[in-house]
Structures are given as C-alpha cells and as structure tokens.
Design a protein around this motif. Structure first.
Motif, PDB file in Angstrom:
ATOM      1  N   ASN A 157      -5.267 -12.081 -14.840  1.00 40.37           N
ATOM      2  CA  ASN A 157      -5.385 -10.627 -14.822  1.00 40.37           C
ATOM      3  C   ASN A 157      -4.017  -9.974 -14.729  1.00 40.37           C
ATOM      4  O   ASN A 157      -3.112 -10.499 -14.094  1.00 40.37           O
ATOM      5  CB  ASN A 157      -6.263 -10.192 -13.649  1.00 40.37           C
ATOM      6  N   LYS A 158      -3.894  -8.803 -15.362  1.00 41.99           N
ATOM      7  CA  LYS A 158      -2.620  -8.087 -15.375  1.00 41.99           C
ATOM      8  C   LYS A 158      -2.706  -6.880 -14.455  1.00 41.99           C
ATOM      9  O   LYS A 158      -3.652  -6.111 -14.519  1.00 41.99           O
ATOM     10  CB  LYS A 158      -2.278  -7.636 -16.786  1.00 41.99           C
TER      11      LYS A 158
ATOM     12  N   LYS B 299       0.823  -1.208   0.000  1.00 41.68           N
ATOM     13  CA  LYS B 299       0.000   0.000   0.000  1.00 41.68           C
ATOM     14  C   LYS B 299       0.860   1.262   0.000  1.00 41.68           C
ATOM     15  O   LYS B 299       0.557   2.232  -0.684  1.00 41.68           O
ATOM     16  CB  LYS B 299      -0.929  -0.029   1.217  1.00 41.68           C
ATOM     17  N   GLY B 300       1.944   1.249   0.754  1.00 39.95           N
ATOM     18  CA  GLY B 300       2.842   2.394   0.801  1.00 39.95           C
ATOM     19  C   GLY B 300       3.464   2.679  -0.562  1.00 39.95           C
ATOM     20  O   GLY B 300       3.590   3.830  -0.969  1.00 39.95           O
ATOM     21  N   GLN B 301       3.841   1.621  -1.260  1.00 41.33           N
ATOM     22  CA  GLN B 301       4.418   1.788  -2.599  1.00 41.33           C
ATOM     23  C   GLN B 301       3.362   2.287  -3.592  1.00 41.33           C
ATOM     24  O   GLN B 301       3.670   3.062  -4.497  1.00 41.33           O
ATOM     25  CB  GLN B 301       5.035   0.472  -3.065  1.00 41.33           C
ATOM     26  N   LEU B 302       2.104   1.836  -3.426  1.00 40.21           N
ATOM     27  CA  LEU B 302       1.026   2.338  -4.283  1.00 40.21           C
ATOM     28  C   LEU B 302       0.815   3.827  -4.068  1.00 40.21           C
ATOM     29  O   LEU B 302       0.637   4.582  -5.033  1.00 40.21           O
ATOM     30  CB  LEU B 302      -0.278   1.580  -4.002  1.00 40.21           C
ATOM     31  N   ASN B 303       0.843   4.263  -2.812  1.00 39.78           N
ATOM     32  CA  ASN B 303       0.685   5.693  -2.528  1.00 39.78           C
ATOM     33  C   ASN B 303       1.837   6.502  -3.116  1.00 39.78           C
ATOM     34  O   ASN B 303       1.641   7.596  -3.634  1.00 39.78           O
ATOM     35  CB  ASN B 303       0.568   5.927  -1.022  1.00 39.78           C
ATOM     36  N   LYS B 304       3.054   5.973  -3.040  1.00 47.85           N
ATOM     37  CA  LYS B 304       4.217   6.644  -3.636  1.00 47.85           C
ATOM     38  C   LYS B 304       4.028   6.755  -5.146  1.00 47.85           C
ATOM     39  O   LYS B 304       4.318   7.795  -5.743  1.00 47.85           O
ATOM     40  CB  LYS B 304       5.490   5.866  -3.305  1.00 47.85           C
ATOM     41  N   MET B 305       3.519   5.685  -5.761  1.00 49.66           N
ATOM     42  CA  MET B 305       3.260   5.677  -7.204  1.00 49.66           C
ATOM     43  C   MET B 305       2.244   6.762  -7.566  1.00 49.66           C
ATOM     44  O   MET B 305       2.410   7.482  -8.555  1.00 49.66           O
ATOM     45  CB  MET B 305       2.726   4.299  -7.608  1.00 49.66           C
ATOM     46  N   ARG B 306       1.208   6.923  -6.740  1.00 51.91           N
ATOM     47  CA  ARG B 306       0.192   7.951  -7.008  1.00 51.91           C
ATOM     48  C   ARG B 306       0.777   9.350  -6.905  1.00 51.91           C
ATOM     49  O   ARG B 306       0.408  10.235  -7.670  1.00 51.91           O
ATOM     50  CB  ARG B 306      -0.976   7.790  -6.032  1.00 51.91           C
ATOM     51  N   HIS B 307       1.714   9.565  -5.993  1.00 52.93           N
ATOM     52  CA  HIS B 307       2.391  10.869  -5.873  1.00 52.93           C
ATOM     53  C   HIS B 307       3.278  11.140  -7.084  1.00 52.93           C
ATOM     54  O   HIS B 307       3.574  12.292  -7.377  1.00 52.93           O
ATOM     55  CB  HIS B 307       3.217  10.944  -4.585  1.00 52.93           C
ATOM     56  N   GLU B 308       3.694  10.082  -7.781  1.00 54.00           N
ATOM     57  CA  GLU B 308       4.508  10.222  -8.992  1.00 54.00           C
ATOM     58  C   GLU B 308       3.636  10.318 -10.243  1.00 54.00           C
ATOM     59  O   GLU B 308       4.108  10.081 -11.356  1.00 54.00           O
ATOM     60  CB  GLU B 308       5.461   9.027  -9.108  1.00 54.00           C
ATOM     61  N   GLU B 309       2.345  10.677 -10.052  1.00 52.03           N
ATOM     62  CA  GLU B 309       1.411  10.872 -11.162  1.00 52.03           C
ATOM     63  C   GLU B 309       1.148   9.580 -11.954  1.00 52.03           C
ATOM     64  O   GLU B 309       0.968   9.612 -13.169  1.00 52.03           O
ATOM     65  CB  GLU B 309       1.903  11.989 -12.107  1.00 52.03           C
ATOM     66  N   LYS B 310       1.103   8.457 -11.261  1.00 51.00           N
ATOM     67  CA  LYS B 310       0.756   7.172 -11.871  1.00 51.00           C
ATOM     68  C   LYS B 310      -0.509   6.649 -11.197  1.00 51.00           C
ATOM     69  O   LYS B 310      -0.731   6.862 -10.003  1.00 51.00           O
ATOM     70  CB  LYS B 310       1.878   6.140 -11.677  1.00 51.00           C
ATOM     71  N   ILE B 311      -1.351   5.960 -11.960  1.00 49.92           N
ATOM     72  CA  ILE B 311      -2.576   5.379 -11.420  1.00 49.92           C
ATOM     73  C   ILE B 311      -2.442   3.859 -11.467  1.00 49.92           C
ATOM     74  O   ILE B 311      -2.271   3.285 -12.546  1.00 49.92           O
ATOM     75  CB  ILE B 311      -3.816   5.795 -12.245  1.00 49.92           C
ATOM     76  N   PRO B 312      -2.531   3.185 -10.317  1.00 52.68           N
ATOM     77  CA  PRO B 312      -2.525   1.725 -10.337  1.00 52.68           C
ATOM     78  C   PRO B 312      -3.829   1.227 -10.965  1.00 52.68           C
ATOM     79  O   PRO B 312      -4.889   1.827 -10.777  1.00 52.68           O
ATOM     80  CB  PRO B 312      -2.429   1.327  -8.870  1.00 52.68           C
ATOM     81  N   ALA B 313      -3.737   0.120 -11.696  1.00 52.13           N
ATOM     82  CA  ALA B 313      -4.912  -0.406 -12.395  1.00 52.13           C
ATOM     83  C   ALA B 313      -4.795  -1.920 -12.543  1.00 52.13           C
ATOM     84  O   ALA B 313      -3.727  -2.498 -12.329  1.00 52.13           O
ATOM     85  CB  ALA B 313      -5.034   0.249 -13.764  1.00 52.13           C
ATOM     86  N   VAL B 314      -5.919  -2.531 -12.922  1.00 53.43           N
ATOM     87  CA  VAL B 314      -5.964  -3.959 -13.211  1.00 53.43           C
ATOM     88  C   VAL B 314      -6.651  -4.136 -14.554  1.00 53.43           C
ATOM     89  O   VAL B 314      -7.664  -3.485 -14.833  1.00 53.43           O
ATOM     90  CB  VAL B 314      -6.740  -4.736 -12.117  1.00 53.43           C
ATOM     91  N   LEU B 315      -6.093  -5.006 -15.386  1.00 56.46           N
ATOM     92  CA  LEU B 315      -6.714  -5.386 -16.651  1.00 56.46           C
ATOM     93  C   LEU B 315      -7.253  -6.798 -16.472  1.00 56.46           C
ATOM     94  O   LEU B 315      -6.489  -7.742 -16.294  1.00 56.46           O
ATOM     95  CB  LEU B 315      -5.702  -5.342 -17.801  1.00 56.46           C
ATOM     96  N   TYR B 316      -8.580  -6.920 -16.483  1.00 58.59           N
ATOM     97  CA  TYR B 316      -9.219  -8.231 -16.335  1.00 58.59           C
ATOM     98  C   TYR B 316      -9.308  -8.898 -17.700  1.00 58.59           C
ATOM     99  O   TYR B 316      -9.801  -8.302 -18.660  1.00 58.59           O
ATOM    100  CB  TYR B 316     -10.606  -8.086 -15.713  1.00 58.59           C
ATOM    101  N   VAL B 317      -8.808 -10.131 -17.765  1.00 56.43           N
ATOM    102  CA  VAL B 317      -8.779 -10.871 -19.023  1.00 56.43           C
ATOM    103  C   VAL B 317      -9.619 -12.135 -18.900  1.00 56.43           C
ATOM    104  O   VAL B 317      -9.934 -12.593 -17.804  1.00 56.43           O
ATOM    105  CB  VAL B 317      -7.334 -11.207 -19.450  1.00 56.43           C
ATOM    106  N   LYS B 318      -9.965 -12.716 -20.052  1.00 54.41           N
ATOM    107  CA  LYS B 318     -10.889 -13.850 -20.109  1.00 54.41           C
ATOM    108  C   LYS B 318     -10.360 -15.095 -19.408  1.00 54.41           C
ATOM    109  O   LYS B 318     -11.102 -15.758 -18.700  1.00 54.41           O
ATOM    110  CB  LYS B 318     -11.200 -14.148 -21.579  1.00 54.41           C
TER     111      LYS B 318
END
Length: 184
Positions: free
Chosen positions: A36-37, A13-32
């Motif tokens: 999932n990626k 979670k801490g790394q995700l918050n750091k990523m958001r401060h670096e103008e990046k959005i965490p996401a998930v790509l759901y596949v058939k």
C-alpha cells in the motif's frame, strides 16, 4: 476525474495535523500485492472534484491518480470526516486492475416518482436501500441502477430482483431484499 497526489513517508499525528492545516489530505492507496502507498491529496483539488460529482455517486467515480508522474486508476473506498467541522481528514483509495473484479456499492435512482399512483393516493416514497453491492470488473462498473416506481401503489415494493443488471455484473445482495416501498 483526475487528481494529482504525492507519496509521503509515514509521519506522526502532529505532522499529519500540520499537513491538514496546509490544505493537504492524508490518504492511503490500497494495492493488490499488499504494498500500500501512503499518499497526500490536495484538499482544494479533491473538493472541486467532489462538487462535480452527483450526490451519492462517489462510490462509482473512477479517479485517475497521478502519483509522482505515474497514472493509476482508483476508486474512493472510505472518507473520514472531522467530528465537528466535517472537514475531510483522511481518504482511502483502492487501485483498480483491468483483470481483477472489485466489490462496489452502486447507487439507486428512483424514476417516475411524480407519476407514482401510490404517491398520488397519499403515500410517500420510502427508500429502504440507497445502493446495491455488486462485484464486477472495473470496465463493467455501472454508474447507477434505475428503478421505475411510477406503477407502484401504496404498500407495494421494488426488490433487488426487479433491477436490470448486465450479465457481467454479479449482485451480492439477496434477490428478495426490498429496495423501496410506497408507505402510507
């Protein structure tokens, strides 16, 4: 709509918050196939794409994701916002396959509002639904459903059965559901 995204590893979670401060959005790509990626989207690029989309039409916008050089077609299934700042904190994409139908919400557009008889007599347009859920192949996804309300009087409605739907699209909502009413 094109977006460049990058695969990433599962992180804390801490790394995700750091990523958001670096103008990046965490996401998930759901596949058939269920593999999932976990990906990252550039915030500025996604927000620029959002600004070019008409309000309410995000659900029918097909994105061409470039994942480390591989093109993938996908739609946005969910956007999560921060509680107080309303910044985007997470995205869910669903990959589209040419041979696999997808369930999707199609936005409604009401036309003829300025000529509407009921509104001229003191009523007002009250949308009961903003979109209609359908099932279809990605190539048959309608951009929107238009409903002409110009002939509606006060207390009259338009229902799902009043929509003009192509035979390639299956509406997943009951035909007698009310979409819009001219209220008094």
């Amino acid at each position: 709509m094109k977006l460049t995204v990058f695969e990433r590893a599962q992180i804390s979670k801490g790394q995700l918050n750091k990523m958001r401060h670096e103008e990046k959005i965490p996401a998930v790509l759901y596949v058939k196939d269920g593999d999932n990626k976990v990906i990252t989207v550039d915030k500025r690029e996604f927000e620029a794409a959002l600004r070019s989309i008409t309000k309410g039409f995000l659900s029918t916008t097909i994105f061409d994701l470039n994942i480390d050089g591989k093109p993938v077609k996908a739609i946005v299934k969910d956007v999560q916002y921060h509680k107080t700042t309303y910044n985007i904190i997470h995205l869910d994409f669903q990959q589209l396959y040419e041979d696999t139908p997808v369930n999707i919400n199609i936005p409604l557009e009401f036309t003829g509002v300025s000529q509407c008889v009921g509104i001229k007599l003191g009523g007002f347009l009250r949308p009961v639904k903003r979109n209609v859920r359908v099932n279809c192949l990605p190539k048959n996804i309608p951009k929107k459903f238009s409903l002409d309300v110009s002939r509606l009087a006060v207390k009259q409605t338009k229902r799902v059965s009043d929509l003009e739907v192509s035979s390639d699209v299956n509406v997943l909502v009951k035909p007698d559901n009310v979409l819009v009413v001219i209220a008094k």
